[in-house]
Design an enzyme around this catalytic site. Structure first.
Site, PDB file in Angstrom:
ATOM      1  N   CYS A  79      85.609  10.196  85.950  1.00 27.22           N
ATOM      2  CA  CYS A  79      85.876  10.483  84.530  1.00 27.22           C
ATOM      3  C   CYS A  79      84.991  11.633  84.033  1.00 27.22           C
ATOM      4  O   CYS A  79      85.228  12.779  84.382  1.00 27.22           O
ATOM      5  CB  CYS A  79      85.705   9.213  83.693  1.00 27.22           C
ATOM      6  SG  CYS A  79      86.484   9.332  82.059  1.00 27.22           S
ATOM      7  N   HIS A 166      89.203   5.185  86.325  1.00 24.69           N
ATOM      8  CA  HIS A 166      88.054   4.332  86.652  1.00 24.69           C
ATOM      9  C   HIS A 166      88.438   3.367  87.779  1.00 24.69           C
ATOM     10  O   HIS A 166      89.110   2.361  87.537  1.00 24.69           O
ATOM     11  CB  HIS A 166      87.605   3.545  85.419  1.00 24.69           C
ATOM     12  CG  HIS A 166      86.916   4.379  84.397  1.00 24.69           C
ATOM     13  ND1 HIS A 166      85.554   4.606  84.421  1.00 24.69           N
ATOM     14  CD2 HIS A 166      87.390   5.069  83.337  1.00 24.69           C
ATOM     15  CE1 HIS A 166      85.217   5.382  83.413  1.00 24.69           C
ATOM     16  NE2 HIS A 166      86.315   5.686  82.744  1.00 24.69           N
ATOM     17  N   GLU A 168      86.559   1.346  89.319  1.00 22.59           N
ATOM     18  CA  GLU A 168      85.709   0.152  89.335  1.00 22.59           C
ATOM     19  C   GLU A 168      86.281  -1.010  88.532  1.00 22.59           C
ATOM     20  O   GLU A 168      85.846  -2.153  88.704  1.00 22.59           O
ATOM     21  CB  GLU A 168      84.306   0.491  88.820  1.00 22.59           C
ATOM     22  CG  GLU A 168      84.213   0.871  87.352  1.00 22.59           C
ATOM     23  CD  GLU A 168      84.470   2.342  87.050  1.00 22.59           C
ATOM     24  OE1 GLU A 168      84.115   2.799  85.963  1.00 22.59           O
ATOM     25  OE2 GLU A 168      85.060   3.028  87.928  1.00 22.59           O
TER      26      GLU A 168
END
Length: 508
Positions: A79, A166, A168
């Site tokens: 990001c 993202h 994660e």
């Protein structure tokens, strides 16, 4: 030398989650503020640049000298990190015409290296207000969405990658595959970070570090201090001296119950009844921070006095875990104090002791995994977190033994009810609060004017964020009736349905 991934934190709310996902791949990693990254030695196998609430276009945006990493180590920008890579290389970042937040479909144009094994049309999670509109010629696009052309890229001739999404978060369906491709395939990490290896290496390291020295450690009955004590005990045996202080603010019968549970671990534990000292120190205090500080100071005094009864102690053992370490270092300088941390920081200085913290590299779930490897009973490992100041911050206003007794009864009924109905392990933390107000009620044919208690139960992964637990209505109704009928002085029970943020888990 343990191989590791370095994560540079630019202030993202997801930075710790990146670390947790890397650890789940059995690869060790460490988080550092972008402005305080460590010297890179042979143990560092790769670098991840986190997201950020800032814009790379801002004059004071957080930046780092990318020349320290680019071309020398595998590098992944997530990001903000991807936008920083693009802008510093001469690309252009602008405000997005439509802010992309939430689920998006990533159209992959490459199935090599970073995106190997990722489906051509896969769901990812976006959270950005800026977008990369142009990149240098050596940036190769490997993924786009309907609204973000530069959603994933590699830099030709070097192991440097950027992704706008993202990986994660669980909403990125194949995010774990992306991270595994980076840390295992591109960085070459051997996936050696397991609870079994940690236990073996830590015990050996503690034995070498401590030798024949004596260590004193304050037990709380919780997961962290119990696991830390067991590791140290395995390393030095009877040279570990544990102290468990009853501050008068524990749960009902907890002092006796915790001491009993430690007998199975073979620990050398001394219980100290210091209730009166804590009640005296808290007398008349109503401000939450004043109560926390009074409890902290009194604990130091009591613990110090008991420790001095042991001859030649040289070390203070503590159950510090990795989130405590991370939160002590702000990305952009000192952060706002929400509340004083429950760990007591003044002990080493007052007692002139060296500190040993065997868990300071672990997240909470890793601590529990280590505890299971050590054979610590599930009754200890499965315990809900409990605040260091205990019931003092669940009693709003001043503290008296009478109020503590009321709340202990309420809390016991609530917690035992959760256990009896099989709900205890479904929530992260639960407890009761005693409010400084009274309400009108009717019991029998008589009017009552008695206390109000709040029940609080939350679901969470690590306590950083939390949602209120949607407990069955029937269970709440039964517990409410039981509390009002059995606890004298309470005539109203309410349930807290606020999440963190904006609320905190505790009320003070």
């Amino acid at each position: 030398m343990t191989e590791k991934i370095i994560i540079l934190d630019f202030g993202s709310q997801y930075t710790q989650l990146i670390a947790r996902r890397v650890r789940e791949l059995q690869v060790y990693c460490e988080i550092y503020p972008f402005s305080h990254f460590p010297a890179l030695d042979e143990s560092v196998k790769g670098v991840i640049l986190s997201g950020s609430p800032c814009s790379v276009r801002d004059e004071n945006a957080p930046r780092v000298d990318l020349g320290l990493f680019r071309g020398k180590l595998p590098l992944l920008g997530v990001c903000y990190g991807a936008q920083l890579l693009a802008q510093e290389a001469g690309g252009e970042v602008r405000p997005a015409t439509t802010r992309e937040y939430g689920r998006a479909m990533l159209n992959t144009t490459d199935d090599q290296d970073l995106l190997h094994g990722v489906q051509p049309n896969t769901q990812v999670w976006m959270s950005h207000a800026d977008t990369i509109v142009s990149v240098p010629d050596d940036f190769q696009l490997i993924g786009s969405t309907d609204t973000v052309r530069v959603a994933a890229f590699r830099i030709a001739g070097e192991p440097t990658f950027g992704i706008q999404f993202h990986p994660e978060v669980t909403h990125s369906v194949e995010g774990k595959t992306v991270l595994k491709n980076f840390v295992v395939n591109l960085c070459g990490c051997a996936q050696y970070w397991t609870a079994e290896n940690f236990v073996e290496e830590t015990i050996a390291g503690l034995a070498q570090q401590l030798g024949d020295d004596k260590v004193v450690l304050g037990l709380s009955g919780g997961v962290d201090s119990s696991v830390a004590a067991t590791l140290i005990h395995r390393a030095i045996g009877p040279n570990l001296y544990c102290i468990f202080v009853d501050n008068g603010l524990l749960r009902k019968d907890e002092f006796e119950g915790v001491l009993e549970s430690y007998k199975t671990l073979g620990l050398n534990v001394k219980g100290v009844d210091a209730k009166d000292q804590f009640y005296t120190a808290l007398s008349g205090l109503t401000d939450p921070e004043d109560k926390r500080k009074a409890i902290g100071k009194t604990f130091i005094d009591v613990f110090d006095a008991e420790a001095h009864r042991i001859a030649d102690v040289k070390w203070l053992g503590q159950g510090t875990i990795y989130p405590d370490v991370i939160e002590s270092v702000s990305v952009n300088g000192p952060s706002v104090t929400i509340k004083s941390h429950h760990n007591v920081g003044g002990l080493p200085e007052k007692m002139h002791l060296k500190v040993v913290e065997p868990l300071k590299a672990l997240f909470k779930d890793e601590v529990r995994a280590v505890g299971r490897t050590l054979g610590i009973p599930q009754a200890i490992l499965g315990r809900h977190p409990f605040p260091g100041p205990g019931l003092a911050i669940r009693i709003l206003g001043d503290i008296t033994p009478e109020k503590v007794a009321i709340l202990q009864e309420v809390d016991a009924l609530f917690i035992n009810g959760l256990k009896n109905k099989g709900l205890y392990d479904q929530v992260w933390q639960a407890g009761a609060m005693l409010l400084p107000i009274q309400s009108v009620g009717v019991m029998g044919d008589e009017r009552t004017y008695e206390r109000v208690v709040v029940l609080r139960a939350v679901t969470s992964v690590d306590g950083m964020t939390a949602d209120w637990a949607q407990l069955p209505y029937g269970f709440l109704a039964d517990i409410s009736n039981e509390i009002i009928n059995r606890v004298k002085g309470v005539n109203r029970v309410v349930y807290d349905i606020s999440s963190k943020p904006p609320a905190t888990i505790e009320w003070e």
